[in-house]
Design a protein around this motif. Structure first.
Motif, PDB file in Angstrom:
ATOM      1  N   UNK A 904      23.094  32.141  66.404  1.00 11.21           N
ATOM      2  CA  UNK A 904      23.087  33.029  67.564  1.00 11.21           C
ATOM      3  C   UNK A 904      21.682  33.185  68.131  1.00 11.21           C
ATOM      4  N   UNK A 905      20.710  33.328  67.251  1.00 12.29           N
ATOM      5  CA  UNK A 905      19.330  33.505  67.692  1.00 12.29           C
ATOM      6  C   UNK A 905      18.814  32.264  68.411  1.00 12.29           C
ATOM      7  N   UNK A 906      19.051  31.075  67.837  1.00  8.93           N
ATOM      8  CA  UNK A 906      18.612  29.831  68.452  1.00  8.93           C
ATOM      9  C   UNK A 906      19.292  29.632  69.797  1.00  8.93           C
ATOM     10  N   UNK A 908      20.329  31.840  71.890  1.00 10.29           N
ATOM     11  CA  UNK A 908      19.729  32.692  72.913  1.00 10.29           C
ATOM     12  C   UNK A 908      18.341  32.178  73.316  1.00 10.29           C
ATOM     13  N   UNK A 909      17.583  31.696  72.327  1.00  6.44           N
ATOM     14  CA  UNK A 909      16.266  31.151  72.634  1.00  6.44           C
ATOM     15  C   UNK A 909      16.353  29.958  73.582  1.00  6.44           C
ATOM     16  N   UNK A 910      17.393  29.132  73.383  1.00  2.00           N
ATOM     17  CA  UNK A 910      17.548  27.926  74.191  1.00  2.00           C
ATOM     18  C   UNK A 910      18.340  28.175  75.480  1.00  2.00           C
ATOM     19  N   UNK A 911      18.701  29.409  75.712  1.00  2.00           N
ATOM     20  CA  UNK A 911      19.430  29.728  76.945  1.00  2.00           C
ATOM     21  C   UNK A 911      20.881  29.290  76.929  1.00  2.00           C
ATOM     22  N   UNK A 912      21.439  29.077  75.717  1.00  2.00           N
ATOM     23  CA  UNK A 912      22.853  28.667  75.643  1.00  2.00           C
ATOM     24  C   UNK A 912      23.790  29.847  75.858  1.00  2.00           C
ATOM     25  N   UNK A 913      23.277  31.057  75.655  1.00  2.20           N
ATOM     26  CA  UNK A 913      24.093  32.259  75.836  1.00  2.20           C
ATOM     27  C   UNK A 913      23.390  33.164  76.840  1.00  2.20           C
ATOM     28  N   UNK A 914      24.134  33.934  77.613  1.00  4.57           N
ATOM     29  CA  UNK A 914      23.511  34.833  78.588  1.00  4.57           C
ATOM     30  C   UNK A 914      22.762  35.972  77.897  1.00  4.57           C
TER      31      UNK A 914
END
Length: 914
Positions: A904-906, A908-914
């Motif tokens: 989940x953290x990665x 968000x870092x990579x912009x895969x999740x809003x």
């Protein structure tokens, strides 16, 4: 044993089986009198009970509109304990059993509450079979109830069966139009019983006993396939009688075999109707108890009357009709008068007084019957009773004393009941006639204004409201007249006067305690403040209206709706959701879920789910918005479901649109459904059809209607898809005008959604003109950030395209990734498919997203990030738990992490999740 009806019984059983699976069904059984409808119903009732259905049995009576909801009260009164317990929990239904003991109230709201409560009862006690026999005698309210249940019972385990005589349906019979309407519904199964063929008739007669072959052949020939006629002929032949011509002659030949006292008792029973109580019948005949019982015993032994509870019922309605028709005029009049002297029900009294030529008694009873019908929620029957009073008014002495009120008051009641039953044209005609014959009164003009406005006759409504104000004789009348005038002035050339009249109405209403006028004025003032862009003031006034109890449920629900709506407009979605839910709860508790504002509140709660991205909850609510619309309110509610169905690309869209097409003459229904039909056409790659829908909607919307903005944005998107800027400038000009102008001039500030759509339209205009402007699209994305997840994602889709066109690939990927994650989480398949196609063209990934994740893996990852376990994810996505486990393993491998938290953290870092 049922003979000759195997196919018909099979059809009924299939409807029953369908209802058992959760698809409500209706069977309408028609046929001539005596053809065997009741016998067939008895068979399906037995079958239903064997399958665990609870059964409700009701029967209409030949009293026209005199007794509203007679079959329903009949069914509830004889229902099993579980159903009776459900009735006790719903006072509005218990009112039917209590008769005149109910409190007064709005007949229209009472009817809506009654219908909604009954639907709730059927859902609570399902599976249930509800039978209504002899619909050809049904009152107007029962016919309305039949239509309501046929349309609204859709996913319940409910089977509705109705019977009617086809030979009684003359060309102008009111049931004809109802049957024509219902037979168009896919869940309605029409069955018409045909005469039995000679072989089946022979088998049927064999079950009755033995007669000679010659007599048997004559009975078969004469009966012409009618089982009841055959029974009577068989009985006569068995007793060695000559067979008279015609059914009436045959039936009366059986009656003439009775002793003189027996014939007198049967004649009195015929005047009572299909059923009669034992003590009432004995009193009317005047026979000593012993003689009366001997006469009744003989009648019953010959099968002419059957014991029925505490009284008797004719074996068949045809027999009652034959005996009644045979009465001499004077005899009939005297017997009706005798019944009238002993009855207490005003509706029955009115019937017997009128038939007994007691006009004064008929007027008094009809007036009281009308008032009771109002309290029972039967406005059509109340109107009919009041009209009867007005028809007798000039034929009796002291009619006002007999009626208990003046002609003006009673005529006003009659008009209000006509409007409440849905006939505003009749109400307007009555009120105008009253104005022409009586001294003018403020209340009459005020109601006339109200109904004219509902008929979209605004100039005439304003004129009537002005007259009502000038004639008001006291403060309550003036407060109501001013409140109605303010309502009529909205969106007119006199709109600037609205606030002054509404404030004066509010002041007077508070001083004299006219709570209905107070709440109405508050809502009108709040709406005016909203139009001026003063949302804080509008919210304050709507909240004040909500806190008041007007004494009128419709007005209270209107206040609930507007309070929740203004909170929604301000972007306070959580508070709006709570307010709308409270309003929906009140609507269901009072049986008003299908009233105007009950429907509006349900839609508002639905749209908050939709805007907030809670699409599973929105889709669940939409399941209750039946596609089989038959009225404008039903069509409007059905149209709302298209928001989530179009956005998710569900296969139900086409069927729903087909049902809605006949209602595109209603402006608001057309605005909602055709606007969404345009979006549906765009997703299917048909921009030309989309543009046709857009042009049709714009043709009916007022220039200053804020809905113009959204429709123009859709139209501009269609022009982009067509690859032509022709017409783009005209569309953006219309959108800009609507954003800047209300109905009477400059518009104040718009709500968050309105502002977002205005910015979206500007961005779509640039795109239609061939300009790829990331700035305008970023502005639209930001505007929808207040919580409108889907429209934000759609704007991000176009923002990604604009960035690609201007060479900013990193920003394009960021916008695209965010949109893709939102689309996957919402289940917005058309948008997700469009994003996949964009991703392929942009070569972001080979069919996946950044990090090599597939679309399904992005969905799973989004839910993992929410903290859901595999079992919960499987339930949310309707896939196997083992499949979720495989997806999670793939995600961990592709992102090169070892735990779900790290994934989940990665992401968000990579912009895969809003």
């Amino acid at each position: 044993m049922l003979i000759g009806r195997t196919a018909e019984l099979g059809g009924l059983v299939r409807v029953l089986e369908s209802a058992a699976t959760g698809l409500a069904g209706v069977a309408l059984i028609g046929g001539d009198a005596g053809i065997g409808k009741t016998r067939l119903v008895a068979e399906v009732v037995a079958e239903a009970r064997e399958r665990g259905f609870r059964v409700m049995l009701g029967q209409c009576a030949e009293l026209g509109d005199a007794l509203p909801y007679l079959p329903l009260s009949d069914a509830l009164r004889g229902a099993e304990p579980m159903i009776r317990a459900g009735v006790e929990a719903r006072p509005i239904l218990g009112r039917l059993l209590e008769g005149e003991g109910a409190e007064a109230g709005s007949a229209g709201l009472t009817q809506q509450r009654l219908f909604g409560s009954l639907l709730g009862l059927l859902a609570d006690v399902q599976p249930v079979l509800f039978v209504i026999e002899d619909l050809h005698w049904a009152d107007r309210s029962t016919r309305d109830l039949l239509v309501f249940l046929s349309r609204m019972a859709q996913n319940e385990q409910v089977c509705l069966v109705g019977t009617y005589r086809t030979d009684d349906l003359h060309r102008r019979h009111p049931l004809r139009s109802v049957l024509a309407e219902l037979k168009r519904l896919p869940t309605v199964t029409p069955l018409e019983l045909r005469p039995l063929n000679p072989a089946d008739m022979s088998d049927y007669l064999a079950t009755l006993g033995d007669i000679g072959a010659r007599a048997l052949g004559e009975v078969i020939d004469r009966a012409e396939g009618n089982p009841f006629y055959a029974e009577e002929l068989f009985a006569a032949a068995s007793e060695g009688e000559a067979l008279p011509d015609g059914l009436a002659g045959l039936l009366m030949s059986r009656v003439e075999l009775l002793c003189e006292a027996g014939q007198g008792v049967l004649r009195a029973a015929a005047v009572a109707g299909r059923r009669v109580a034992d003590d009432l019948l004995r009193e009317v005949t005047g026979l000593p108890v012993g003689d009366f019982e001997d006469a009744v015993r003989e009648i019953v032994s010959r099968g002419l009357l059957l014991p029925d509870g505490y009284g008797y019922a004719f074996r068949h309605a045809l027999l009652q009709e034959a005996v009644y028709t045979d009465l001499l005029p004077g005899e009939r009049t005297r017997l009706h008068a005798a019944f009238a002297r002993r009855l207490t029900s005003p509706a029955e009294l009115a019937h017997h007084h009128l038939a007994g030529h007691d006009l004064a008694g008929a007027l008094t009873a009809s007036a009281e019957a009308g008032r009771i019908a109002e309290r029972l929620g039967a406005p059509a029957e109340a109107h009919s009773h009041y009209d009867q009073v007005l028809g007798l008014w000039d034929r009796v002495d002291d009619p006002a004393g007999l009626a208990g009120e003046s002609r003006v008051a009673l005529a006003l009641r009659s008009a209000v009941m006509a409007a409440t039953s849905g006939d505003n044209h009749r109400a307007v005609t009555q009120l105008r006639a009253l104005i022409g014959t009586e001294a003018p009164q403020s209340e009459v003009h005020e109601r006339l204004a109200y109904y004219l406005l509902d008929l979209d006759q605004q100039p005439a409504a304003i004129a009537a409201a002005d007259t009502a104000v000038s004639l008001a004789a006291d403060d309550p009348a003036l407060a109501r007249a001013l409140a109605t005038l303010a309502r009529c002035l909205s969106w007119s050339s006199r709109h600037p006067e609205l606030e002054g009249h509404a404030r004066r109405a509010l002041q007077l209403a508070r001083a004299c305690g006219a709570r209905d006028a107070e709440v109405s004025a508050l809502i009108t003032l709040a709406s005016a403040a909203e139009l001026q862009g003063d949302f804080a003031r509008a919210e304050e006034l709507f909240a004040t209206a909500w806190q008041q109890s007007s004494g009128d449920l419709a007005t209270d629900l209107r206040a609930h709706f507007n309070r929740a709506r203004i909170q929604y407009e301000l972007g306070d979605l959580d508070t709006a959701a709570d307010s709308a839910a409270a309003g929906v709860k009140l609507a269901f508790e009072t049986g008003l879920a299908w009233s105007t504002y009950g429907t509006d509140l349900r839609f508002l709660r639905f749209i908050i789910h939709y805007v907030s991205g809670e699409w599973d909850q929105a889709q669940e609510m939409a399941r209750g918005f039946g596609a089989r619309a038959g009225t404008v309110p039903e069509a409007l509610l059905s149209a709302y479901a298209l928001f989530v169905e179009v956005a998710r690309g569900l296969p139900t869209v086409e069927d729903r649109l087909a049902w809605l097409r006949p209602f595109w003459t209603d402006n608001f229904t057309a605005y909602i459904s055709r606007g969404l039909a345009a979006e549906h056409a765009l997703w299917r790659g048909d921009p030309a059809t989309a543009l046709e829908h857009v042009e049709a909607v714009l043709a009916i919307l007022a220039p200053g209607d804020p809905g113009v903005i959204r429709i123009c944005a859709v139209g501009l998107s269609a022009l982009s898809a067509l690859g032509t800027p022709a017409g783009a400038d005209a569309l953006i000009a219309r959108a800009r005008y609507a954003a800047a102008n209300g109905p009477t001039g400059a518009r104040g500030d718009m709500g968050l959604e309105g502002r977002a759509w205005r910015l979206r339209a500007e961005a779509e205009w640039h795109r239609a003109c061939g300009r790829h402007d990331p700035t305008t699209w970023q502005t639209a994305v930001t505007a929808f950030e207040y919580g409108f997840a889907y429209e934000q994602a759609r704007s991000q889709w176009r923002l990604s395209e604009a960035h690609l066109a201007t060479g900013n690939r990193p920003e394009a990927l960021t916008a695209w990734t965010a949109a893709r994650a939102t689309a996957a989480g919402l289940g917005a398949r058309p948008l997700e498919a469009a994003l996949v196609e964009l991703g392929k063209r942009a070569r972001f990934v080979g069919g996946g997203v950044a990090g090599g994740l597939t679309a399904r893996e992005v969905e799973v990852l989004a839910l993992v990030a929410e903290g859901l376990a595999n079992r919960e994810i499987a339930a949310r996505l309707f896939i196997a738990q083992k499949t979720v486990s495989v997806h999670v393993s793939n995600i961990l491998g592709k992102l090169e992490v070892s735990t779900r938290t790290q994934a989940a953290a990665v992401a968000r870092q990579q912009g895969l999740l809003p």
